[in-house]
Every structure is written in C-alpha cells, then in structure tokens.
Scaffold this active site. Structure first.
Site, PDB file in Angstrom:
ATOM      1  N   ASP A   1      32.739  24.220  45.088  1.00 54.94           N
ATOM      2  CA  ASP A   1      33.470  25.459  44.848  1.00 54.94           C
ATOM      3  C   ASP A   1      33.603  26.211  46.161  1.00 54.94           C
ATOM      4  OD1 ASP A   1      34.867  27.074  43.062  1.00 54.94           O
ATOM      5  OD2 ASP A   1      33.183  28.430  42.814  1.00 54.94           O
TER       6      ASP A   1
ATOM      7  N   HIS B   1      38.952  38.918  46.819  1.00 53.44           N
ATOM      8  CA  HIS B   1      37.688  38.828  46.069  1.00 53.44           C
ATOM      9  C   HIS B   1      36.508  38.935  47.031  1.00 53.44           C
ATOM     10  CE1 HIS B   1      34.672  37.492  43.176  1.00 53.44           C
ATOM     11  NE2 HIS B   1      34.312  36.549  44.043  1.00 53.44           N
TER      12      HIS B   1
ATOM     13  N   GLU C   1      35.084  33.871  36.514  1.00 48.49           N
ATOM     14  CA  GLU C   1      35.824  33.853  37.775  1.00 48.49           C
ATOM     15  C   GLU C   1      37.122  33.073  37.576  1.00 48.49           C
ATOM     16  OE1 GLU C   1      33.440  32.496  41.049  1.00 48.49           O
ATOM     17  OE2 GLU C   1      32.296  34.363  41.106  1.00 48.49           O
TER      18      GLU C   1
ATOM     19  N   GLU D   1      39.897  30.889  38.783  1.00 48.30           N
ATOM     20  CA  GLU D   1      40.098  29.970  39.896  1.00 48.30           C
ATOM     21  C   GLU D   1      41.092  28.878  39.527  1.00 48.30           C
ATOM     22  OE1 GLU D   1      36.595  28.421  41.750  1.00 48.30           O
ATOM     23  OE2 GLU D   1      35.325  30.093  41.106  1.00 48.30           O
TER      24      GLU D   1
ATOM     25  N   ASP E   1      34.481  29.567  36.906  1.00 48.58           N
ATOM     26  CA  ASP E   1      33.142  29.388  37.465  1.00 48.58           C
ATOM     27  C   ASP E   1      32.246  30.499  36.929  1.00 48.58           C
ATOM     28  OD1 ASP E   1      31.059  28.474  39.113  1.00 48.58           O
ATOM     29  OD2 ASP E   1      31.651  29.822  40.727  1.00 48.58           O
TER      30      ASP E   1
ATOM     31  N   ARG F   1      25.491  37.233  37.464  1.00 51.80           N
ATOM     32  CA  ARG F   1      25.437  38.038  38.680  1.00 51.80           C
ATOM     33  C   ARG F   1      24.042  38.569  38.994  1.00 51.80           C
ATOM     34  NH1 ARG F   1      29.994  36.348  41.113  1.00 51.80           N
ATOM     35  NH2 ARG F   1      31.879  36.899  39.950  1.00 51.80           N
TER      36      ARG F   1
ATOM     37  N   GLN G   1      22.189  35.678  40.411  1.00 52.44           N
ATOM     38  CA  GLN G   1      22.762  35.381  41.719  1.00 52.44           C
ATOM     39  C   GLN G   1      22.255  36.349  42.790  1.00 52.44           C
ATOM     40  OE1 GLN G   1      27.042  35.482  41.659  1.00 52.44           O
ATOM     41  NE2 GLN G   1      27.275  34.879  43.780  1.00 52.44           N
TER      42      GLN G   1
ATOM     43  N   LYS H   1      25.078  29.741  38.951  1.00 55.98           N
ATOM     44  CA  LYS H   1      26.408  29.146  38.854  1.00 55.98           C
ATOM     45  C   LYS H   1      26.434  27.807  38.129  1.00 55.98           C
ATOM     46  CE  LYS H   1      28.865  31.886  41.789  1.00 55.98           C
ATOM     47  NZ  LYS H   1      30.222  32.415  41.587  1.00 55.98           N
TER      48      LYS H   1
ATOM     49  N   THR I   1      30.666  25.271  33.886  1.00 54.15           N
ATOM     50  CA  THR I   1      31.973  25.516  34.498  1.00 54.15           C
ATOM     51  C   THR I   1      33.022  25.014  33.519  1.00 54.15           C
ATOM     52  OG1 THR I   1      31.108  25.232  36.742  1.00 54.15           O
ATOM     53  CG2 THR I   1      33.493  25.045  36.456  1.00 54.15           C
TER      54      THR I   1
ATOM     55  N   GLU J   1      34.329  42.757  40.050  1.00 61.42           N
ATOM     56  CA  GLU J   1      35.271  43.605  40.772  1.00 61.42           C
ATOM     57  C   GLU J   1      35.864  44.687  39.874  1.00 61.42           C
ATOM     58  OE1 GLU J   1      37.912  40.930  43.436  1.00 61.42           O
ATOM     59  OE2 GLU J   1      37.035  39.626  41.903  1.00 61.42           O
TER      60      GLU J   1
END
Length: 429
Positions: A129, A136, A201, A203, A235, A239, A242, A255, A259, A376
């Site tokens: 990834d 972002h 996420e 992507e 993904d 958080r 993380q 992560k 997925t 975000e």
C-alpha cells in the site's frame, strides 16, 4: 501500440440489452473476475451489463494462448499475458458481444450476476500500500505536525508499506472490528481491546500483470506494460492502534486485519480513453528523480476517475434512509502516477509477480467534500459528522456499512464503472 480502438467506440452496443446504458459494465468496459454460478465451481468471467459471461466456456472463440489461461480459479495466468494478447482478447470479446451473429452460441454462456457469487480475482502473492494522495498526507500530517505536515522525503519518494495479502477480501465480506493496543494522550499506559477509532480509506488498487525477474528493475517507460488492471480498495484502519504502534517501523496491526476490494478487474485497456495529463506539481516542488520521470507518462499517466464514499448505519437502514455521501473526489489528486508507483516498487530489484496487488493510498482532494477518510472529515474526531438519522460519527460504529464507488469519465466516451466495494462492520471477537 495504441490501446484505443473500436472496442471503445461510444456507438458500439451489445445484444445484451442490460449492457446498453449500464452505469458500470457497458460493452466498452468488459472487466474480468472470478465467479461461481449457483453451486458450481469458481471460474473466469467477464461482466457485461447485469450478466456474467463464462469466459472459460467461450475459450473456443479465443486464441490458444488465452484459452490456456482460463481453466483455473484465478486470473493470475491471464494477467501474465503480454499486453498484445490481452488487447486481442478484448477485441474478440467485444465482437462476440456486439455482433448479433454470435448471439446463439454466446448467450448460453451468460449467467445473471445477482445469482452468482464473486470471489477474489487473483491469488495475491504480495500486497503493498502506497501513500500517494498528497492532500491526504498533508491533512493527516497537519493533525500531528501542524507546522510541517509533509515529511522531507514525501515529494521525492513514493512512500509505501508492505501489507497483508492473506486478509484481502472481496466486497461484501463483513469486517470484524479489530482488537489492539491503544494509548490515548492522557493514558498512563496502553490497554488492549476493540479499536475505538475505526476508519476507511478510499483507494484504487493496481493489479500487476507481467512481472519482472529478481534484481531487474522496471524502467519508467515500460511500467504500464506491467499493469493488468485496477479495482477499488478500502484499506480499513484502526487509528488508535496505528497512533500507538506506528513508530518506528510504520503500519502493522492497525492495517493488516482486513482490506476490501471490488471483485472486478477493470483492465488497463478499458481505461485507455480515460488517461489524462498528470497535474503539474506546485511551484517549488522538486522534479521527480530521473528514474521516475517520463514525458509520455506525464502527458497521460493520470486517470480521469471520479471517486465516491457512502455510509449507511444500522439505524439508517432500519428507518429506510438512503446512504449518505461522505465525499466525492478524483483519482487525479495522486502526487505520483501508477507507472511511477510500479517503477519505484521494482527500482531496487524487487520482483513483482502476476496478481500482486498495489494500493495507491488514500486519495483525497484539496477540499473537505473530497476527503477520503473519516480521520480527515472529522479532523481526528474533533468535528463529528451529522447523519440523517440523528446520529453522529467521528469514526465507524458496529453496523455501519461503507461503500466505495468509482466511474471513469471523458468527453465523447461511454462512462465505465468499477462495481461496488462495500462491507459492514461487525463487533470485535
């Protein structure tokens, strides 16, 4: 060789009526996948409108080289073919599905998509990834480093990390909320339990076609020949986990628990008319190092693909409320092109293989309406999002369903879609 030919003709129509005007799978698309009709074994298929063509059954109408790749339950052999063979296969399939003369022989090989199961399209040997969505990266960096959101290497190196191929799943498979260590800013020590800040996420996924031998880099002007196609990729990210674990080696358990990808491979050939110029870098930004720069790639290395994220909560579904659109963005907001991603990945001699999966990283636009993650949109949880049901969200709750959609559009061309990339969050075990 030009990849734009009669298969992209906007006037071309299929005798499969549902394909004409289909939002995702008109005859100009013809994405590849693995499907099971009823209780039968998985097989190679092509989406056409609301139906799926059994490509193995149609092997007699294709070249011997293509036919030999269709007997298994993955697209890996087909992905490994040279571009010229894939182009020839696409042209033949477009002919078979548009010329009424072939209807009697091809129609028995069609199955209703809503009566079929869709599977992972390839046996994924490796999954990487990247982090090429510059907006972002800047938005996330600003939450932790307001005065210096982008690290010094970002505009020189396409940043990536090695993901977990074994936990990639197709659309529709529920996501079990992960457990993990998390430590808040006011906690004396970490605790272990269900992630409290679960995020999505938005992507794109890049499917590797022909690989490269170990020790042999892929030149930038050859990189696109190693891309078989694209999909949507979510993904999922814990958080809170993380934030505690990522130093000093980057993402790990935050992560690799799940997925989600869309199951159809939209081929590089189908997307040829939607190639556009890579946006110019901001004034003062460094030029890519020579091994990452190709003038042709700068002229048409970006994709005119519109991206959308929708959210539906359990309460919204109970009340009969439609999903809310959280964001709409564009794949042109990538700082690095797909070719640059592939070239950099192999630049040290790393051997890519057919069926490897590469994520772009979260694609966000410059405005809030195009942000590709809740991290975000909610500014790290400080700004909750109000929903039609009266609920609010900073991060995902159990029962929430996130759906990614994408459409390639260009003037004078028939739009093509990627299908659905969707999953529901279920409680931690």
């Amino acid at each position: 060789m030009s990849l734009i030919d009669e298969t992209h003709d906007p006037k071309r129509r299929s005798w499969v009526e549902s394909a004409n005007g289909h939002p995702d799978f008109p005859i100009q698309n013809l994405p590849l996948g693995i499907f099971s009709p009823g209780n039968h074994a998985p097989r190679v298929g092509v989406a056409i409108g609301d139906l799926i063509l059994d490509l193995g059954g149609a092997g007699a109408f294709l070249s011997d080289g293509v036919a030999r790749t269709l007997g298994g339950t993955t697209l890996n052999p087909l992905m490994s073919l040279p571009v010229a063979e894939r182009v020839a296969m696409r042209r033949r399939l477009s002919e078979l599905l548009s010329d009424e003369a072939h209807r009697a022989t091809i129609e028995p090989l069609l199955y209703r998509a809503d009566e079929c199961a869709l599977h992972l399209p390839a046996a994924i040997g490796d999954y990487t990834d990247f982090y090429v969505g510059i907006h972002h990266a800047a938005n996330v960096g600003a939450l932790f480093r307001p005065d210096n959101p982008l690290l010094p290497n970002y505009k020189y190196v396409p940043i990536g990390y090695h993901g977990r191929a074994s936990s990639v799943r197709p659309s529709g498979v529920p996501v079990v909320r992960p457990n993990g260590q998390r430590k808040g800013p006011h906690d004396a020590e970490p605790s272990f339990g269900p992630a409290r800040r679960l995020d999505y996420e938005m992507e794109l996924g890049i499917w590797v076609g022909q690989g490269n031998a170990l020790g042999h880099p892929i030149p930038i002007d050859e990189a696109n020949q190693h891309i078989a196609g694209f999909c949507l990729l979510n993904d999922w990210s814990a958080r809170d986990v993380q934030a505690w674990e990522y130093q000093p080696l980057g993402p790990f358990l935050a992560k690799n628990f799940h997925t989600t990808i869309s199951p159809w491979v939209v081929t590089a050939e189908a997307l040829a008319p939607f190639r556009v110029e890579q946006p110019a870098r901001a004034e003062g930004d460094p030029a890519p190092l020579p091994y990452l720069f190709d003038e042709a790639d700068q002229r048409n290395g970006a994709l005119a693909v519109e991206l959308e994220v929708r959210l539906s909560t359990a309460a919204m579904r109970e009340q009969g409320l439609a999903p809310i659109t959280l964001s709409r963005g564009s794949a042109t907001d990538m700082y690095w092109t797909m070719a640059q991603i592939v070239t950099h990945h192999a630049s040290n001699g790393c051997n890519l293989q057919p069926g490897d999966l590469i994520g772009t990283g979260t694609i966000s636009g410059p405005e809030k309406a195009a942000f590709g993650s809740l991290l975000e949109l909610s500014r790290g949880g400080a700004d909750p999002i109000s929903l039609p049901s009266g609920e609010r969200r900073t991060f995902l709750e159990d029962g929430d369903e996130v759906t990614l959609r994408a459409t390639a559009r260009a003037e004078g061309r028939v739009p093509i879609g990627f299908g659905t990339c969707s999953a529901v969050i279920v409680p931690a075990l």
